[in-house]
Scaffold this active site. Structure first.
Site, PDB file in Angstrom:
ATOM      1  N   HIS A  17      16.954  13.009  13.605  1.00  9.99           N
ATOM      2  CA  HIS A  17      18.355  13.449  13.737  1.00  9.99           C
ATOM      3  C   HIS A  17      19.284  12.806  12.710  1.00  9.99           C
ATOM      4  O   HIS A  17      20.429  13.238  12.573  1.00  9.99           O
ATOM      5  CB  HIS A  17      18.893  13.124  15.136  1.00  9.99           C
ATOM      6  CG  HIS A  17      18.188  13.831  16.250  1.00  9.99           C
ATOM      7  ND1 HIS A  17      18.055  15.203  16.297  1.00  9.99           N
ATOM      8  CD2 HIS A  17      17.567  13.357  17.368  1.00  9.99           C
ATOM      9  CE1 HIS A  17      17.389  15.533  17.405  1.00  9.99           C
ATOM     10  NE2 HIS A  17      17.076  14.439  18.056  1.00  9.99           N
ATOM     11  N   ASP A  50       8.757  17.349  18.349  1.00 10.59           N
ATOM     12  CA  ASP A  50       9.659  16.694  19.300  1.00 10.59           C
ATOM     13  C   ASP A  50      10.401  17.783  20.100  1.00 10.59           C
ATOM     14  O   ASP A  50      10.638  18.879  19.598  1.00 10.59           O
ATOM     15  CB  ASP A  50      10.653  15.849  18.493  1.00 10.59           C
ATOM     16  CG  ASP A  50      11.449  14.881  19.334  1.00 10.59           C
ATOM     17  OD1 ASP A  50      11.137  13.674  19.293  1.00 10.59           O
ATOM     18  OD2 ASP A  50      12.404  15.314  20.016  1.00 10.59           O
ATOM     19  N   HIS A  95      13.389  17.917  20.875  1.00 12.61           N
ATOM     20  CA  HIS A  95      14.730  18.151  20.339  1.00 12.61           C
ATOM     21  C   HIS A  95      14.634  18.742  18.928  1.00 12.61           C
ATOM     22  O   HIS A  95      13.715  18.396  18.172  1.00 12.61           O
ATOM     23  CB  HIS A  95      15.519  16.843  20.293  1.00 12.61           C
ATOM     24  CG  HIS A  95      15.663  16.177  21.634  1.00 12.61           C
ATOM     25  ND1 HIS A  95      14.782  15.213  22.076  1.00 12.61           N
ATOM     26  CD2 HIS A  95      16.573  16.366  22.627  1.00 12.61           C
ATOM     27  CE1 HIS A  95      15.147  14.830  23.299  1.00 12.61           C
ATOM     28  NE2 HIS A  95      16.219  15.508  23.659  1.00 12.61           N
ATOM     29  N   ASP A 148       8.154  13.925  23.817  1.00  9.47           N
ATOM     30  CA  ASP A 148       9.101  14.308  24.877  1.00  9.47           C
ATOM     31  C   ASP A 148       9.000  15.746  25.398  1.00  9.47           C
ATOM     32  O   ASP A 148       9.701  16.065  26.377  1.00  9.47           O
ATOM     33  CB  ASP A 148      10.551  13.923  24.514  1.00  9.47           C
ATOM     34  CG  ASP A 148      10.926  14.221  23.079  1.00  9.47           C
ATOM     35  OD1 ASP A 148      10.161  14.906  22.392  1.00  9.47           O
ATOM     36  OD2 ASP A 148      12.009  13.751  22.650  1.00  9.47           O
TER      37      ASP A 148
END
Ligand SMILES: [Zn+2]
Length: 377
Positions: A128, A163, A165, A252
């Site tokens: 990120h 991931d 996200h 995740d």
């Protein structure tokens, strides 16, 4: 041969005892590998210098991070993304982040030098982080640093973000770059941070149709996820034919993750990792650099990343988790682990196989392929 990269200095990247991005997760994986009687051998990276970070980050931002990390006052630090719950200001965070970036960069150099074709970096994956802003637990974008090193050497690179996200930082840094393909599979931004990663985010200019986003429905289970790998990732890599594949292996998407809503089991992760390795062998000259990333279920993440290690080291998955390791961590965390690396079958069977979720995902895969069809000739 698979090379392992790790440094105890990664522990400097500790955003606080209550913060989910805990170094404990990696400590548990290494402890698990050693409890299996395996010799955990690794190559130690050095930290990248602030100057080396300028390949992907703004000078002013790097200076602000280094100053904050040293306890100095920085006027307007919130514009750099700091002082939030996700990105608190912590002493030593800059050095920790530079070690993580150093590890992923060493992974890139290992592939470039031909020292190994497969690498696992036992850290990094800070997808990120943006050019001039920290975001979502991430300060320096180790993945972008590594990718840039490879494109500077003339390579084409594909980046696969597993991931849960959206890999927004990496995508943004290479959005108009024709030498980098980014593919992110994530829970739809409608429901989850960072709220981006839509099918229409396809890249621009030379990067057009090289940025692929697969927003998945909440409660997507393993088979539907694996279908995305086969229907979208496989044709993308087969068309782009990069010189290397960089994989952010966030754990995740697991069903027990406290921060997200996908329903993958440890068994699913094994299938996905094996498929990704096959694709790297087939379409990416056999070169793959895996990093860690998100993964906040302490009972699942160590098992999943240990599976990745075993698969890449070509070691058969033992039938049971080592009893000593299981007892030790159950006591420490006051949590229960399954008996094996895999999730027990009842939990696996209970995962709802909602036909509408599978259908919506299928539509998404088709929309992606329709969007790029004109460019992928
Ligand atoms: Zn994540």
């Amino acid at each position: 041969m698979c090379r392992i990269i790790y440094s105890e200095k990664y522990n400097l990247y500790n955003l606080g005892p209550e913060h989910p991005f805990s170094p404990l997760r990696v400590e548990m994986v290494i402890d698990l590998i050693r409890s299996l009687g395996l010799n955990f051998e690794f190559t130690e990276p050095s930290a990248v210098s602030p100057e080396e970070l300028e390949a992907v980050h703004d000078k002013e931002y790097i200076q602000a991070v280094e100053d904050l990390s040293a306890g100095k006052e920085v006027a307007g630090f919130s514009k750099y993304g700091f002082g939030t719950q996700d990105n608190p200001i912590v002493k030593g965070m800059a050095e920790g982040a530079r070690y993580h970036a150093g590890g992923t960069l060493l992974g890139a150099k290992t592939l470039l030098n031909g020292d190994a074709k497969k690498v696992i970096q036992f850290g990094g994956g800070l997808h990120h982080a943006q050019s001039s802003m920290a975001s979502g637990f991430c300060i320096y974008n180790d993945l972008a640093v590594a990718i840039k090193e490879m494109t500077n050497a003339g390579w084409h690179v594909a980046y696969l973000d597993l991931d849960v996200h959206h890999g927004d930082g990496v995508q943004k840094m290479f959005y108009s770059d024709g030498e980098v393909m980014t593919i992110s599979l994530h829970e739809s931004g409608e429901f989850l941070y960072p709220g981006s990663g839509w099918v229409y985010e396809l890249g621009q200019g030379m990067g057009r149709s090289l940025k692929i986003n697969v927003p998945l429905e909440p409660f997507t289970e393993g088979d539907s996820y694996l279908e995305a790998v086969k229907k979208v990732v496989a044709p993308a890599l087969s068309w782009f034919r990069p010189d290397a594949l960089v994989i952010q292996s966030g754990a995740d998407p697991h069903f027990s993750d406290p921060l997200a809503d996908l329903l993958l089991t440890a068994q699913d992760f094994e299938k996905i990792y094996r498929e990704v390795i096959t694709l790297a062998d087939k379409h990416c000259k056999g070169r793959a650099l895996f990093t860690f990333g998100g993964g906040y279920s302490l009972t699942a993440t160590p098992r999943i990343w240990a599976l990745l290690y075993l698969i890449l080291k070509d070691i058969p998955v033992p039938e049971k988790l080592p009893a000593e390791w299981k007892e030790k961590w159950e006591k420490k965390l006051n949590k229960k682990f399954p008996e094996t690396f895999y999730d027990p079958l009842p939990a696996y069977d209970e995962i709802p196989r909602k036909p509408e979720i599978v259908r919506t995902n299928k539509d998404t895969y088709q929309r992606i392929m329709d969007s790029v069809a004109a460019d992928w000739l």
